[in-house]
Scaffold this motif. Structure first.
Motif, short mmCIF file in Angstrom:
data_model
loop_
_atom_site.label_atom_id
_atom_site.label_comp_id
_atom_site.label_asym_id
_atom_site.label_seq_id
_atom_site.Cartn_x
_atom_site.Cartn_y
_atom_site.Cartn_z
N LEU A 332 0.84 -1.19 0.00
CA LEU A 332 0.00 0.00 0.00
C LEU A 332 0.88 1.25 0.00
N SER A 333 0.60 2.18 -0.94
CA SER A 333 1.36 3.43 -1.00
C SER A 333 0.41 4.61 -1.04
N LYS A 334 0.83 5.70 -0.35
CA LYS A 334 0.02 6.91 -0.31
C LYS A 334 0.53 7.90 -1.35
N VAL A 335 -0.40 8.47 -2.13
CA VAL A 335 -0.04 9.44 -3.15
C VAL A 335 0.09 10.82 -2.52
N GLU A 336 1.23 11.45 -2.75
CA GLU A 336 1.46 12.82 -2.28
C GLU A 336 1.11 13.76 -3.43
N GLU A 337 0.09 14.59 -3.23
CA GLU A 337 -0.38 15.48 -4.28
C GLU A 337 0.63 16.60 -4.53
N PRO A 341 3.00 14.50 -8.73
CA PRO A 341 2.66 13.65 -7.59
C PRO A 341 3.69 12.54 -7.38
N THR A 342 3.88 12.17 -6.12
CA THR A 342 4.84 11.12 -5.77
C THR A 342 4.20 10.21 -4.72
N PHE A 343 4.90 9.13 -4.37
CA PHE A 343 4.45 8.24 -3.31
C PHE A 343 5.12 8.65 -2.01
N ASN A 344 4.32 9.06 -1.06
CA ASN A 344 4.83 9.61 0.18
C ASN A 344 5.35 8.53 1.13
N GLN A 345 4.56 7.46 1.30
CA GLN A 345 4.90 6.41 2.26
C GLN A 345 4.34 5.09 1.78
N THR A 346 5.00 3.99 2.13
CA THR A 346 4.58 2.66 1.69
C THR A 346 4.51 1.71 2.88
N TRP A 347 3.48 0.85 2.87
CA TRP A 347 3.29 -0.16 3.90
C TRP A 347 3.24 -1.55 3.25
N HIS A 348 3.75 -2.53 3.95
CA HIS A 348 3.77 -3.91 3.46
C HIS A 348 2.90 -4.78 4.37
N THR A 349 2.03 -5.57 3.79
CA THR A 349 1.10 -6.39 4.57
C THR A 349 1.47 -7.87 4.44
N SER A 350 0.72 -8.70 5.15
CA SER A 350 0.96 -10.15 5.10
C SER A 350 -0.22 -10.91 4.49
#
Length: 433
Positions: A332-337, A341-350
């Motif tokens: 999961l990545s958050k779009v920075e407007e 635009p860029t990807f602000n932060q990324t999370w990894h799930t299981s």
């Protein structure tokens, strides 16, 4: 032996040695333990004694006897009335039968009076006991309330609407302008609309091979979408379909008057500005699966070209995908407007992406669904981006009108879930606690 006595006494008392003069020694005895609540113990003993005196086996037997007597008297009364009806000659037999029935009624009334008195005593006892228990619970709650420190501000990650608890509906169920024509697509509302477009709805259909699209269709209201009257109509991304930077896959969203989607034949997100007709791209990490190699799936089917899922919530735009290095688990990545635009932060799930049929975001929490039956979809998983906590037992069920949900997106404008199901547009109400 003395040592065993001295140790507990030291725990209860504090001895302070003072020497006011050379020929006099004074010791102050301070009790650090709480005083034993003798009064409360006495009150409890009295209440218990009264309770034992009121509720005894003898009184219980008395109540049962009264009930049994009443149970036997009533059939007898019915039998006597039947005899009166059969033998009523208006004279001697009738008079005798009426006397018997009168006696029966008198005895039954006495039984009922005794039963009522016994029942009232028991009810009063129950009421008194309940009041005492409630008072005890209230005192306990008051003490705990005083002991627990309250935060000065809400904990991080709390949804302004409350806890997500259920989904109801369908609220809207319409084939739109093209019943049965386009199996894959997406629709919804812009959470950050341009001025004058606050009530608009958008629709993107996969018009080429159920895989690609090159325009977004706009509606001035929900009623216009339902009856199929598009105003102002289509906003074209490119005249060719598919081609560079047109739409690939059904998981698209509109945010801030711009369409976000999987760029054609790329592991990248495109942003198409509806006002300026310009396109900017955001490259995803190396190893991101695309071109229908990391789809949403269930046991019987995978949804083609669903490698990338775009989502909106109260905070903006998110992209959900998977990579080779994550072994197919959701990322999961958050779009920075911004202008670029860029990807602000990324999370990894299981959670494995191909064990999921769809995802959406609400209040910074990722939710995943799975196929249960042709009629039911389950929201089974959540990932809170503020805490990193994963849950696999959400257990919220969605009633489907079609076997497959090809896109699912949450609208923070009205707390609705917008689903596209085999050419039908369906919406569900999200309930918060």
């Amino acid at each position: 032996m003395k040592l065993c006595v001295i140790i507990p006494l030291c725990a209860l008392f504090t001895l302070t040695h003072q020497v006011p003069s050379q020929d006099k020694c004074v010791c102050d005895l301070t009790n650090s333990a709480k005083a034993f609540p003798h009064d409360k113990l006495s009150t409890v003993e009295d209440n218990a004694s009264k309770c034992n005196g009121n509720v005894t086996p003898k009184k219980t037997l008395e109540l049962e006897s009264l009930m049994l007597g009443l149970e036997r008297r009533l059939p007898q009364l019915q039998e006597d009335v039947s005899v009166l009806e059969r033998e009523d000659d208006g004279e001697l037999y009738g008079v005798l039968s009426l006397l018997v029935i009168e006696n029966e009624l008198t005895e039954i009334k006495q039984l009922i009076d005794k039963l009522n008195m016994t029942s009232q005593r028991h009810q009063q006892l129950t009421t008194d006991t309940t009041e005492q228990r409630l008072k005890r619970d209230l005192d306990q709650c008051k003490n705990e309330h005083q002991l627990i420190p309250h935060p000065t501000q809400p904990p991080q990650g709390i949804c302004p609407h409350g806890k997500f608890v259920n989904v109801t509906g369908p609220e809207v169920y319409t084939p739109g302008e093209y019943p049965g024509s386009y199996m894959y697509g997406a629709w919804g509302r812009d959470p950050k609309p341009a001025v004058g477009k606050e009530n608009w709805y958008w629709l993107v259909m996969m018009t080429s091979s159920n895989r690609y699209s090159n325009y977004v269709r706009l509606y001035s209201s929900l009623s216009s979408l339902i009856v199929g009257v598009s105003t102002p109509g289509n906003v074209l991304i490119h005249s060719s379909n598919p081609t560079t930077n047109t739409v690939q896959g059904p998981n698209v969203v509109l945010y801030g008057d711009a369409l976000y989607y999987n760029c054609y034949n790329k592991y990248a997100v495109c942003r198409f500005n509806l006002a300026t007709k310009t396109i900017t791209t955001m490259q995803l990490p190396e190893g991101t699966r695309f071109n229908s190699k990391g789809n949403f799936c269930h046991l019987d089917e995978c949804y083609q070209y669903t490698d990338l899922d775009l989502a909106t919530d109260e905070s903006g735009v998110w992209v959900i995908y998977t990579t080779t290095q994550d072994f197919g688990n959701l990322v999961l990545s958050k779009v920075e407007e911004g202008e670029q635009p860029t990807f602000n932060q990324t999370w990894h799930t299981s959670v494995y992406k191909q064990a999921v049929t769809n995802t959406f975001m609400a209040c910074g929490v990722l939710y995943a669904t799975r196929y249960v039956t042709k009629e039911v979809e389950e929201i089974f998983y959540s990932f809170d981006t503020s805490t990193g906590v994963e849950k696999f037992n959400i257990g919220i069920f969605i009633k489907k009108i079609s076997p497959n949900i090809y896109s699912l997106n949450y609208s923070p404008v009205d707390q609705m879930l917008h689903a596209y199901c085999n050419s039908f547009m369906v919406s569900y109400k999200v309930l918060f606690e």
